[in-house]
Design a protein around this motif. Sequence first.
Motif, mmCIF file in Angstrom:
data_model
loop_
_atom_site.group_PDB
_atom_site.id
_atom_site.type_symbol
_atom_site.label_atom_id
_atom_site.label_comp_id
_atom_site.label_asym_id
_atom_site.label_seq_id
_atom_site.Cartn_x
_atom_site.Cartn_y
_atom_site.Cartn_z
ATOM 1 N N GLU A 81 24.650 41.415 36.315
ATOM 2 C CA GLU A 81 25.962 41.096 36.880
ATOM 3 C C GLU A 81 26.825 42.323 37.131
ATOM 4 O O GLU A 81 27.542 42.392 38.098
ATOM 5 C CB GLU A 81 26.723 40.145 35.943
ATOM 6 C CG GLU A 81 26.193 38.743 35.961
ATOM 7 C CD GLU A 81 26.293 38.082 37.313
ATOM 8 O OE1 GLU A 81 27.338 38.176 37.958
ATOM 9 O OE2 GLU A 81 25.310 37.468 37.725
ATOM 10 N N ASP A 107 32.853 34.675 47.477
ATOM 11 C CA ASP A 107 33.439 34.976 46.162
ATOM 12 C C ASP A 107 34.959 35.031 46.252
ATOM 13 O O ASP A 107 35.666 34.458 45.413
ATOM 14 C CB ASP A 107 32.907 36.316 45.632
ATOM 15 C CG ASP A 107 31.406 36.332 45.442
ATOM 16 O OD1 ASP A 107 30.863 35.324 44.946
ATOM 17 O OD2 ASP A 107 30.782 37.346 45.785
ATOM 18 N N MET A 133 37.878 32.429 44.586
ATOM 19 C CA MET A 133 39.010 32.875 43.778
ATOM 20 C C MET A 133 40.327 32.451 44.403
ATOM 21 O O MET A 133 41.267 32.064 43.703
ATOM 22 C CB MET A 133 38.999 34.401 43.633
ATOM 23 C CG MET A 133 38.161 34.922 42.525
ATOM 24 S SD MET A 133 38.532 34.176 40.947
ATOM 25 C CE MET A 133 36.943 33.491 40.581
ATOM 26 N N TYR A 189 40.430 42.699 43.805
ATOM 27 C CA TYR A 189 39.340 42.613 42.828
ATOM 28 C C TYR A 189 39.412 43.846 41.937
ATOM 29 O O TYR A 189 39.383 44.975 42.416
ATOM 30 C CB TYR A 189 37.999 42.526 43.558
ATOM 31 C CG TYR A 189 36.792 42.608 42.665
ATOM 32 C CD1 TYR A 189 36.556 41.646 41.698
ATOM 33 C CD2 TYR A 189 35.887 43.656 42.791
ATOM 34 C CE1 TYR A 189 35.443 41.723 40.884
ATOM 35 C CE2 TYR A 189 34.777 43.732 41.979
ATOM 36 C CZ TYR A 189 34.554 42.760 41.028
ATOM 37 O OH TYR A 189 33.453 42.846 40.216
ATOM 38 N N GLY A 235 34.378 43.946 37.284
ATOM 39 C CA GLY A 235 33.875 42.989 36.300
ATOM 40 C C GLY A 235 33.149 41.856 36.986
ATOM 41 O O GLY A 235 32.723 41.964 38.140
ATOM 42 N N GLU A 236 33.020 40.753 36.255
ATOM 43 C CA GLU A 236 32.322 39.592 36.810
ATOM 44 C C GLU A 236 33.147 38.995 37.941
ATOM 45 O O GLU A 236 34.334 38.725 37.785
ATOM 46 C CB GLU A 236 32.073 38.560 35.727
ATOM 47 C CG GLU A 236 31.077 39.042 34.670
ATOM 48 C CD GLU A 236 30.834 37.994 33.611
ATOM 49 O OE1 GLU A 236 30.404 36.877 33.969
ATOM 50 O OE2 GLU A 236 31.078 38.301 32.442
ATOM 51 N N ASP A 273 33.131 36.083 39.345
ATOM 52 C CA ASP A 273 33.573 34.695 39.243
ATOM 53 C C ASP A 273 34.585 34.440 38.122
ATOM 54 O O ASP A 273 34.892 33.298 37.826
ATOM 55 C CB ASP A 273 32.369 33.769 39.084
ATOM 56 C CG ASP A 273 31.549 34.081 37.835
ATOM 57 O OD1 ASP A 273 31.733 35.164 37.252
ATOM 58 O OD2 ASP A 273 30.712 33.241 37.459
ATOM 59 N N LYS A 274 35.133 35.486 37.545
ATOM 60 C CA LYS A 274 36.149 35.340 36.498
ATOM 61 C C LYS A 274 37.527 35.670 37.072
ATOM 62 O O LYS A 274 37.750 36.770 37.579
ATOM 63 C CB LYS A 274 35.864 36.280 35.314
ATOM 64 C CG LYS A 274 34.507 36.087 34.687
ATOM 65 C CD LYS A 274 34.454 34.809 33.905
ATOM 66 C CE LYS A 274 33.112 34.721 33.192
ATOM 67 N NZ LYS A 274 32.665 33.389 32.985
ATOM 68 N N GLN A 275 38.449 34.712 36.976
ATOM 69 C CA GLN A 275 39.781 34.892 37.564
ATOM 70 C C GLN A 275 40.533 36.064 36.938
ATOM 71 O O GLN A 275 41.330 36.714 37.601
ATOM 72 C CB GLN A 275 40.582 33.598 37.430
ATOM 73 C CG GLN A 275 41.869 33.604 38.220
ATOM 74 C CD GLN A 275 42.568 32.262 38.219
ATOM 75 O OE1 GLN A 275 42.136 31.321 37.568
ATOM 76 N NE2 GLN A 275 43.657 32.165 38.957
ATOM 77 N N LYS A 276 40.246 36.364 35.682
ATOM 78 C CA LYS A 276 40.945 37.470 35.007
ATOM 79 C C LYS A 276 40.621 38.826 35.649
ATOM 80 O O LYS A 276 41.345 39.788 35.437
ATOM 81 C CB LYS A 276 40.584 37.500 33.525
ATOM 82 C CG LYS A 276 39.140 37.878 33.256
ATOM 83 C CD LYS A 276 38.827 37.912 31.784
ATOM 84 C CE LYS A 276 37.380 38.353 31.588
ATOM 85 N NZ LYS A 276 37.028 38.480 30.209
ATOM 86 N N ASN A 277 39.566 38.897 36.449
ATOM 87 C CA ASN A 277 39.182 40.144 37.104
ATOM 88 C C ASN A 277 39.797 40.294 38.489
ATOM 89 O O ASN A 277 39.430 41.199 39.237
ATOM 90 C CB ASN A 277 37.658 40.247 37.184
ATOM 91 C CG ASN A 277 37.018 40.314 35.817
ATOM 92 O OD1 ASN A 277 37.606 40.858 34.883
ATOM 93 N ND2 ASN A 277 35.842 39.758 35.676
ATOM 94 N N TRP A 278 40.713 39.415 38.842
ATOM 95 C CA TRP A 278 41.397 39.440 40.132
ATOM 96 C C TRP A 278 42.906 39.463 39.911
ATOM 97 O O TRP A 278 43.403 38.924 38.936
ATOM 98 C CB TRP A 278 41.033 38.198 40.944
ATOM 99 C CG TRP A 278 39.601 38.114 41.354
ATOM 100 C CD1 TRP A 278 38.544 37.736 40.579
ATOM 101 C CD2 TRP A 278 39.064 38.397 42.637
ATOM 102 N NE1 TRP A 278 37.393 37.771 41.301
ATOM 103 C CE2 TRP A 278 37.671 38.168 42.578
ATOM 104 C CE3 TRP A 278 39.623 38.823 43.836
ATOM 105 C CZ2 TRP A 278 36.841 38.360 43.670
ATOM 106 C CZ3 TRP A 278 38.786 39.003 44.929
ATOM 107 C CH2 TRP A 278 37.412 38.773 44.834
#
Length: 147
Positions: free
Chosen positions: A57, A67, A71, A128, A131-132, A134-139
Amino acid sequence: MANNIPSSPKNKSEQYLKQKAAKKRSGNKAVFLFLFFAAVAVAIIAKIFLSGTLKPEFFKGMPGSEDAYAMAKLFIKPTLKSSSANFSDEHYQFGKQSDSVYVIQSSVESTDDSGEKINTEFKIILKYNGGEVDKQKNWSLIDLNIH
């Protein structure tokens, strides 16, 4: 004058035992190497079957349009007055402003409390952060226009 003294049986048995021990060590190394490479092969095959790819990943690269759109939907849903939301998945527009900034334009249809359908168009700019994907915390949300 050549030494023609025959080897004693004790010397022959010692040599035989030394040779046998050396072959055993060599065989043990070969078995260990075989088991090691078999374990690596099983791990690779398991990785392929479980994830569909060999690429970890963190080497996935930059997010694509799908992607970023996924998000965008996560950021838009809390702004709607209704819990039911139908996004126009086939008709969204996607653009990149820079290496990690994405612009999505689309619409969402929701239902208000009285049962009326509301069509809301939006333009969202997301960054972006790594990180991963598909993780909202990375946006990060940069801008959101709803009309």
